[in-house]
Scaffold this motif. Sequence first.
Motif, PDB file in Angstrom:
ATOM      1  N   LEU A  24     -14.373  25.257  17.907  1.00  0.00           N
ATOM      2  CA  LEU A  24     -15.381  26.314  17.770  1.00  0.00           C
ATOM      3  C   LEU A  24     -15.862  26.775  19.129  1.00  0.00           C
ATOM      4  O   LEU A  24     -17.025  27.069  19.315  1.00  0.00           O
ATOM      5  CB  LEU A  24     -16.560  25.780  16.957  1.00  0.00           C
ATOM      6  CG  LEU A  24     -16.243  25.449  15.499  1.00  0.00           C
ATOM      7  CD1 LEU A  24     -17.352  24.625  14.898  1.00  0.00           C
ATOM      8  CD2 LEU A  24     -16.056  26.729  14.721  1.00  0.00           C
ATOM      9  N   TRP A  25     -14.944  26.861  20.105  1.00  0.00           N
ATOM     10  CA  TRP A  25     -15.425  27.124  21.459  1.00  0.00           C
ATOM     11  C   TRP A  25     -16.050  28.489  21.629  1.00  0.00           C
ATOM     12  O   TRP A  25     -16.844  28.702  22.517  1.00  0.00           O
ATOM     13  CB  TRP A  25     -14.322  26.864  22.478  1.00  0.00           C
ATOM     14  CG  TRP A  25     -13.208  27.879  22.534  1.00  0.00           C
ATOM     15  CD1 TRP A  25     -13.229  29.037  23.235  1.00  0.00           C
ATOM     16  CD2 TRP A  25     -11.932  27.791  21.916  1.00  0.00           C
ATOM     17  NE1 TRP A  25     -12.035  29.689  23.079  1.00  0.00           N
ATOM     18  CE2 TRP A  25     -11.217  28.952  22.287  1.00  0.00           C
ATOM     19  CE3 TRP A  25     -11.317  26.861  21.088  1.00  0.00           C
ATOM     20  CZ2 TRP A  25      -9.929  29.202  21.837  1.00  0.00           C
ATOM     21  CZ3 TRP A  25     -10.028  27.120  20.661  1.00  0.00           C
ATOM     22  CH2 TRP A  25      -9.349  28.280  21.029  1.00  0.00           C
ATOM     23  N   ARG A  26     -15.722  29.390  20.737  1.00  0.00           N
ATOM     24  CA  ARG A  26     -16.363  30.705  20.826  1.00  0.00           C
ATOM     25  C   ARG A  26     -17.760  30.701  20.220  1.00  0.00           C
ATOM     26  O   ARG A  26     -18.521  31.616  20.428  1.00  0.00           O
ATOM     27  CB  ARG A  26     -15.528  31.749  20.075  1.00  0.00           C
ATOM     28  CG  ARG A  26     -14.220  32.043  20.735  1.00  0.00           C
ATOM     29  CD  ARG A  26     -14.232  33.435  21.357  1.00  0.00           C
ATOM     30  NE  ARG A  26     -13.086  33.575  22.244  1.00  0.00           N
ATOM     31  CZ  ARG A  26     -11.844  33.818  21.805  1.00  0.00           C
ATOM     32  NH1 ARG A  26     -11.624  33.974  20.515  1.00  0.00           N
ATOM     33  NH2 ARG A  26     -10.858  33.911  22.648  1.00  0.00           N
ATOM     34  N   TYR A  27     -18.034  29.704  19.396  1.00  0.00           N
ATOM     35  CA  TYR A  27     -19.297  29.730  18.632  1.00  0.00           C
ATOM     36  C   TYR A  27     -20.071  28.453  18.903  1.00  0.00           C
ATOM     37  O   TYR A  27     -20.089  27.536  18.065  1.00  0.00           O
ATOM     38  CB  TYR A  27     -19.028  29.866  17.138  1.00  0.00           C
ATOM     39  CG  TYR A  27     -18.001  30.918  16.828  1.00  0.00           C
ATOM     40  CD1 TYR A  27     -18.359  32.265  16.797  1.00  0.00           C
ATOM     41  CD2 TYR A  27     -16.670  30.574  16.590  1.00  0.00           C
ATOM     42  CE1 TYR A  27     -17.420  33.245  16.539  1.00  0.00           C
ATOM     43  CE2 TYR A  27     -15.734  31.543  16.331  1.00  0.00           C
ATOM     44  CZ  TYR A  27     -16.107  32.886  16.314  1.00  0.00           C
ATOM     45  OH  TYR A  27     -15.176  33.851  16.070  1.00  0.00           O
ATOM     46  N   PRO A  28     -20.697  28.387  20.075  1.00  0.00           N
ATOM     47  CA  PRO A  28     -21.378  27.142  20.430  1.00  0.00           C
ATOM     48  C   PRO A  28     -22.395  26.708  19.380  1.00  0.00           C
ATOM     49  O   PRO A  28     -22.564  25.522  19.128  1.00  0.00           O
ATOM     50  CB  PRO A  28     -22.077  27.473  21.739  1.00  0.00           C
ATOM     51  CG  PRO A  28     -21.546  28.752  22.201  1.00  0.00           C
ATOM     52  CD  PRO A  28     -20.804  29.401  21.106  1.00  0.00           C
ATOM     53  N   ARG A  29     -23.024  27.663  18.750  1.00  0.00           N
ATOM     54  CA  ARG A  29     -24.060  27.281  17.797  1.00  0.00           C
ATOM     55  C   ARG A  29     -23.471  26.504  16.636  1.00  0.00           C
ATOM     56  O   ARG A  29     -24.039  25.504  16.175  1.00  0.00           O
ATOM     57  CB  ARG A  29     -24.805  28.512  17.281  1.00  0.00           C
ATOM     58  CG  ARG A  29     -25.982  28.166  16.418  1.00  0.00           C
ATOM     59  CD  ARG A  29     -26.700  29.403  15.962  1.00  0.00           C
ATOM     60  NE  ARG A  29     -27.571  29.979  16.974  1.00  0.00           N
ATOM     61  CZ  ARG A  29     -28.815  29.554  17.197  1.00  0.00           C
ATOM     62  NH1 ARG A  29     -29.303  28.556  16.511  1.00  0.00           N
ATOM     63  NH2 ARG A  29     -29.549  30.129  18.109  1.00  0.00           N
ATOM     64  N   TRP A  30     -22.320  26.957  16.183  1.00  0.00           N
ATOM     65  CA  TRP A  30     -21.684  26.236  15.073  1.00  0.00           C
ATOM     66  C   TRP A  30     -21.195  24.872  15.523  1.00  0.00           C
ATOM     67  O   TRP A  30     -21.260  23.893  14.788  1.00  0.00           O
ATOM     68  CB  TRP A  30     -20.527  27.053  14.510  1.00  0.00           C
ATOM     69  CG  TRP A  30     -21.032  28.194  13.713  1.00  0.00           C
ATOM     70  CD1 TRP A  30     -21.071  29.502  14.073  1.00  0.00           C
ATOM     71  CD2 TRP A  30     -21.630  28.129  12.415  1.00  0.00           C
ATOM     72  NE1 TRP A  30     -21.656  30.262  13.102  1.00  0.00           N
ATOM     73  CE2 TRP A  30     -22.007  29.440  12.062  1.00  0.00           C
ATOM     74  CE3 TRP A  30     -21.894  27.078  11.536  1.00  0.00           C
ATOM     75  CZ2 TRP A  30     -22.628  29.734  10.857  1.00  0.00           C
ATOM     76  CZ3 TRP A  30     -22.505  27.371  10.331  1.00  0.00           C
ATOM     77  CH2 TRP A  30     -22.863  28.696  10.014  1.00  0.00           C
ATOM     78  N   SER A  31     -20.701  24.885  16.742  1.00  0.00           N
ATOM     79  CA  SER A  31     -20.244  23.627  17.307  1.00  0.00           C
ATOM     80  C   SER A  31     -21.389  22.615  17.330  1.00  0.00           C
ATOM     81  O   SER A  31     -21.239  21.457  16.940  1.00  0.00           O
ATOM     82  CB  SER A  31     -19.743  23.943  18.708  1.00  0.00           C
ATOM     83  OG  SER A  31     -19.368  22.836  19.385  1.00  0.00           O
ATOM     84  N   TRP A  32     -22.548  23.122  17.750  1.00  0.00           N
ATOM     85  CA  TRP A  32     -23.715  22.246  17.791  1.00  0.00           C
ATOM     86  C   TRP A  32     -24.117  21.801  16.387  1.00  0.00           C
ATOM     87  O   TRP A  32     -24.436  20.629  16.156  1.00  0.00           O
ATOM     88  CB  TRP A  32     -24.873  22.979  18.451  1.00  0.00           C
ATOM     89  CG  TRP A  32     -26.197  22.340  18.243  1.00  0.00           C
ATOM     90  CD1 TRP A  32     -26.666  21.226  18.871  1.00  0.00           C
ATOM     91  CD2 TRP A  32     -27.209  22.759  17.340  1.00  0.00           C
ATOM     92  NE1 TRP A  32     -27.907  20.924  18.411  1.00  0.00           N
ATOM     93  CE2 TRP A  32     -28.270  21.840  17.462  1.00  0.00           C
ATOM     94  CE3 TRP A  32     -27.336  23.812  16.423  1.00  0.00           C
ATOM     95  CZ2 TRP A  32     -29.432  21.957  16.722  1.00  0.00           C
ATOM     96  CZ3 TRP A  32     -28.488  23.934  15.690  1.00  0.00           C
ATOM     97  CH2 TRP A  32     -29.518  23.012  15.843  1.00  0.00           C
ATOM     98  N   ALA A  33     -24.099  22.748  15.467  1.00  0.00           N
ATOM     99  CA  ALA A  33     -24.508  22.422  14.103  1.00  0.00           C
ATOM    100  C   ALA A  33     -23.612  21.334  13.536  1.00  0.00           C
ATOM    101  O   ALA A  33     -24.084  20.366  12.911  1.00  0.00           O
ATOM    102  CB  ALA A  33     -24.450  23.670  13.228  1.00  0.00           C
ATOM    103  N   LEU A  34     -22.328  21.471  13.784  1.00  0.00           N
ATOM    104  CA  LEU A  34     -21.388  20.467  13.287  1.00  0.00           C
ATOM    105  C   LEU A  34     -21.677  19.106  13.914  1.00  0.00           C
ATOM    106  O   LEU A  34     -21.749  18.085  13.218  1.00  0.00           O
ATOM    107  CB  LEU A  34     -19.961  20.910  13.613  1.00  0.00           C
ATOM    108  CG  LEU A  34     -18.860  19.974  13.165  1.00  0.00           C
ATOM    109  CD1 LEU A  34     -18.864  19.855  11.652  1.00  0.00           C
ATOM    110  CD2 LEU A  34     -17.513  20.455  13.652  1.00  0.00           C
ATOM    111  N   ALA A  35     -21.887  19.115  15.238  1.00  0.00           N
ATOM    112  CA  ALA A  35     -22.158  17.858  15.931  1.00  0.00           C
ATOM    113  C   ALA A  35     -23.416  17.199  15.373  1.00  0.00           C
ATOM    114  O   ALA A  35     -23.438  15.993  15.109  1.00  0.00           O
ATOM    115  CB  ALA A  35     -22.298  18.105  17.430  1.00  0.00           C
TER     116      ALA A  35
END
Lengths: 497, 364, 90, 485, 130, 103
Positions: A24-35
């Motif tokens: 999800l490197w284009r979508y840091p927010r989603w990346s964070w949400a997943l983490a």
Amino acid sequence: MMSSQLPALQVVLPLLGAPFCFLLWRYPRWSWALATLLSWSAFGVAIMLLIQVQNAGTIEYAFGGWQAPWGIEYVVDQLNVLVLLIVSGIAAVVFPYSWTSVQREIDPEQQSLFFTSMLLCLAGLLGITIAGDAFNLFVLLEISSLSTYTMISMGRDRRALTASFQYLIMGTIGATFIIIGVGILYMLTGTLNMQDLATRIPDLGTSRASQVAFGFLITGIGLKLAMFPLHLWLPNAYAYAPSAASAFIAATATKVAVYVMVRYVFSIFGVGFSFETMHIQWLFVPVSVFAILFTSIVALFQRDIKRMLAYSSVAQIGYMLLGIGLVNVTGLSAALLHLFNHALMKGALFLAMGAVCYRIGNTFIDSMHGLGKQMPWTMAAFVVGGLSIVGVPLTTGFVSKWVLIQGAIENGWWPVVAVILVASLIAMLYIWRVVEAAYMKPRPEGAESITEAPASLLIPLWLLAAANIYFGANAQFSMELAQSAAKTLFNSAVVGF
Amino acid sequence: MLLCEQQTPRGLNQLPRKKTEMELAVNITLLLMLCATVFAVVKLQSLFAIVMLFGIYSLLSAMIFVALDAVDVAFTEAAVGAGISTVLMLATLVTTGRWKKKPERSGLLPLFVVTITGAALVWGTLDMPEYGNPANPAHHHVADRYIAESPTEIGIPNMVTSVLASYRGFDTLGEVIVVFTALVGVLSLLQVRRPRTFARKQDNRPDTHRRRPYPVLQVVALIMMPFIIVFALYVQFHGDFGPGGGFQAGVIFAVAFILYTLTYGLDDSLALTPLPALKILAAGGVIIYGGTGVVSMLLGGNFLDYNVLAANPVSGQHIGIIVIELGVGITVASVLITVFYAFVTRAERNRAGEKQVDLPNKAD
Amino acid sequence: MFATAAAALLVIMCLALVRAFRGPKIYDRILAVNMFGTKTVLLIAVYGFMTGRPEFLDLGIFYALINFVGVIAALKFIERLDEYDEQEER
Amino acid sequence: MTPESLLITALVLPLVGGALTLCLSKFQNARDGATIFTALVLLFVIIQLIGTTLSGGTVEWQLFEMLPGLSIEFRIEPLGMMFAGIAALLWPINSLYSVGYMRGNNEDNQTRFYLFFAIAIFGVMGVAFAGNLLTLFIFYEVLTLSTFPLVTHKGNDTALAGGRIYLSILLTTSIGLLLPAIIWTWTVAGTTDFSAGGILYGKISGVPLTILTLLFIFGIGKAAVMPVHRWLPAAMVAPTPVSALLHAVAVVKAGVFSVVKIVVYIIGIDTLSAAPWSSLLWILPGLTIVVASVVAIKQDNLKKRLAYSTIGQLSYVVLGALLIAPLSIKGAALHIVAHAFGKITLFFAAGSIYTSCKKTDVSQLDGIGWRMPFTMTAFTIGAISMIGLPPAAGFISKWYLLMGAFQVEQLVAVMVIITSTLLNTAYFMPVVYAAWFRKESGETILTYGEAPWPVVVALMLTAIITILLFLFPGIPFTLISAIPL
Amino acid sequence: MDSIFTDILAGALGRYNYWVVIVLMMAGFYVVIASTNLVKKIVGLNIFQTSVFIMYISIGKISGGTAPIVWANAELYSNPLPHVLILTAIVVGVATTALGLSLIMRIKHAYGSVEEDEILALSQAEDEDE
Amino acid sequence: MQIAVDLVSWLFLSMGMFLGLTGAYGILKFPDFYTRVHAASISDTLCTACFVIGLALQSGFNLVTAKLFMILILLWLTGPAASHALVRAANTAGLKPVTEKKD
């Protein structure tokens, strides 16, 4: 069915979440949400494991269906469930926090990489804790270390790079020492499984080779846990890392290393070998006494509060080693309890510093004048954490110091008691410097006024601060876990865990 | 000598067996060469020479691994030490310059530490089991089962692969994750960018210094590319029977693209393997590996228990090992290619004459 | 027979090694490394025959490959070094 | 209300009062009113509790268990009840006085002042009702920390410097000496509960016991036994109501109270008297009394003089406890009461003088008695009580102390008490003399009269109570005789 | 005396491999801690680790054994387990190296030097500036 | 028959050894870079061939032989290319051959 898979899930969830996070490197927010989601689920799994261990005793899990010692197994027992709980608990608090903090400190392009690293680090730390195989432990150690180097290097200051490099060199030396030690043990016993090692090492007697293996393992783990004087990597690493990373690493990484030390000293080599043949207490006690005093004093003279806290961490690790070096159940419980408590307090302190950094861009003591009025909640949380470091009653720090002193008194080691108390007083001084700057000094003329940190930072911060108070006021839970683990470790001289 | 060796009829598997003394001699010679190399590394000031010698060191130790029957390890060591590490170090030297500025600091304390550590180890060896003795404890207990059972339990002749992929499959997952972690780290530190985006304008150095294409090399590289890739596939799928496997295949695959980049430049290479694709593949390999574990979990086994993947445990093991080796190969190849690109990007930037000092607190 | 060949190869490798240590130019070292690499490939082959298990020649192929790529990389990267100087290396 | 809920109320009320002041910070009158009101309610509650105690009821309440066997719990016993009684009685008076003083001097941050004042009272209640050493320690520290902002109320550098000394000595001693003593006790006895006869009986003896006792005495820095007395003069930078609080109600009383309580309920007199050199322990406070009195004579600053006087007076209490005679311990307990009222009167008077004419030194006080008759009358009564003359409360307590000294045949101690009485006279009488019998120096044309009425009312009240305690000592006596010795 | 001498000799013959490896390991370790150049440090680290790998593989060697791949006329196989461990360790090593080297490049970029003492001096100057 | 094969392979191997040693001696003893390349690259190619043929004769006709020839092709391909690139790079960088005899 799921409940039997919990030990695997504990590590596999964050481990396999990481590549998705990366994608999800284009979508840091989603990346964070997943983490964040995964860190919560890891915490949930840890709680379920705790319940299982309380009900059913030690849990073993064989990867690939291959029974130990042929396959790799995970073991969850009284001791490491405590560490699992604290690591995943801190993660569950720091991950939500990280979003806001990272916005300020890291470029958008790199944010998802940061979250991926954090997730990998979490997975590695959980894996180290739960691993029942000496070599698997090394692999997971490297996962967590590499991701830690990455996180540190993302700090804004260029000194973050050198700090990260220094840590990389020392950490790798440490890891290499660990594999040398494990290699010699394998050479002597033909197994890598920890329980198996524990049953086979007594047969070796006092062989020189096993003594050397012991030495290498202790040195290697000592490097990882910043045992004085092998701590040189730590202050810079903590000081220049991004706030969220500092908080996460400071609260968990060294604790896990302390756990590994306890595991090796007590359950793998056994009390007899470690303390009667190797007399490791005569290393731990002087080293930790010196560490406690020396680094506490060094902490007094730091301008950067994060750095000050880092030095204080070295001192606190000294307390844990001291507890181990006391060679009695009380001392060991104190060490384990402090492991739990220190994670809470350092986590809170570093999160508070993260909130300060979010607003004023640095954590220097002279930039913090008058912050007590401007950021009341942040500074109040800092004070709670600080009181805990000092060991003021009704905070977690008090409880662990109480038990530690009790252990020292049981041995009749009065000078050690004095050292602990003197160090508490020094801790009071360095915490006091911050309190004085924040509450007593006026905000300099013309400085722009600062508002309180956003709620997304304050809520996690206060969760930890409140945990400091809660577990300080009611230490039954943590104490029982620590005590029963300590008792088992002392009685497990022969039968493995 | 000639005659006494030739008693048995010869086929592939009936070559004369054993010359232990000679093995020993080779082993000792190699070890001595290793020592010489290491001391040269300690002495030398030219970083370039040091890196080249490190390549030799790695090749020599790979040779020793062969002599010690560890063919898989030899494969990997050569790939990693003499191959990837050396290439990466060379790329680093482009940025950092190839001279150490000063001799070492006064080496007394390090010397002391090293002497103590070494002395402790030597002291420890006195109680260690003799080298090569079949009765050593290390060879029994756990290892016995791998040797005796794995060909039937797992069904593949290469015991190293069996242990690697099945008995200790979780370690290998960890290994893949480590590679992946390194990618995350490198990407966070360095960026991969097409050199065209950098200013190439002020390349006004003397003509002799200007880069020109090497037609010979380009042709050779082009001829070799398909060969290397086929070889990579061979190593990937032959890993069950001989030395090799996902990791080695991944490295070979990466080497193909490294060669391509070296001869044709980063621009062309990036056009061939776009960065997003590499990233997706890197993560994808990990997911394939982990996914196998999850599937086995869903089918009622433990994590990475391949027995449940098919009705027959042995074929289950087969399927599992092939799939995870594939995952390993994909991740390793794409990670190494990406890391190499990142290093080359930095080297190209250096060449393009960009200013050396950037904002200290900005990731570039 | 194979033993003799192996011994000869080892001697060659030693000589190449000496050149690699002595330099004096980068190119001398690369040359030595290249030679060292090819001889290692041959040594693997010979060693396989010597121990009676020659099926590990895959390794040899791979070494040859790696060696080539290593040399090319060294050359390419030297080229990118801005200031190549005539300084004697040591 | 059940006694238990009364106890909880007594503990929580100060906090409620503090919260109220915080809420009402915008409305000065309402805020001050709230403080005084809370104080009065607390007094009411405490009076009820005294009733319960006198009728022999025991009240216990456990808040929670921190570690297994180690809990935060409260228990009412006569000694603590007496201490709580003093505090509850003096809080409303002190509040009244504070209102006058703070307004009269236009101090800043008044809300903060009342808030921390309330928290300090909360600490006092906790110390008074503590059921075990841990609880005592916690509230002891609450008291230390909550009085720090009061000491540094002025916020200037002098105040901060004084505050630093105050805090560092108190925290150093409590963490460095008291805490290990407590943990040691816990390790030895397995409990830290206060119980009649002491919990260390038979658990520890010989030199370690003496060391433990010394740890306790010096660990309780608030008792100001030399050489840990330095914080007390340093804290004189505080506004006078705070000094009154520190020296009469809260801090120092908490200190000596803790000493007495530990001697009686933790170590136990029988155990202590069996310890080696226990008959010499009293020398520490004895010396403190003499030295502090001599130093006091030399002080010109009135508040400083009072501070050193306090150090001496506190040591009477410690002396009483360490003479290890039942009578002397009763005397010690009584002296807590007597000194509380006497000393608060003196401080109120000093503050009153400062409020009305900003004079701080003894040498400036010539003839002031005729300008501020109420203040100086009260001062005289307080001085008499301090010296230990009838008809003031101090007389009774000193009498008991003397009796105790005779009881254990410590003639040197008797000498010390008598000598110190003379020294007390030597530092108080000049003030009284100057105030009433010296002529005001001519140059002062400044006219000034009495301080604001709340100040005067407050100090008259305490002076009257000092006298009343001599005349009707019933309640304290009953409480004291209930102490299980 | 004689028996001690033969013991030592026998011991030496059985352990020469370990000893040489120890020398290698320590030389690598020395380079790591004594070198001021960051690149050389990384090279040293690699040498150190590689030597440890040789130690592991030596542990797994059985005299008269052959590579652990099923072979019709093998009497004895060498121990496959150390091989597996070292495969993993090598990969870990290269991951560390890659990360270390990229850090070095960034350090060079940020400080203009890869000499430890120069960087230290610059950092300290920075510390004092603040 | 075997003996004949052995003899031939022995011959090839010996030749390979000789060539290899010559090359090695050359790169050690020759005065400058260009002469060393000369010694190394020319002898190397033939040496490799001799070794491969010698070994191939020993193994008979099977996969091993195929691999051996693969190695041969590879080395033939890469060796000269590498030497060429090396010399060219050295030349481009301005490395001058030693033309005069030093004394």
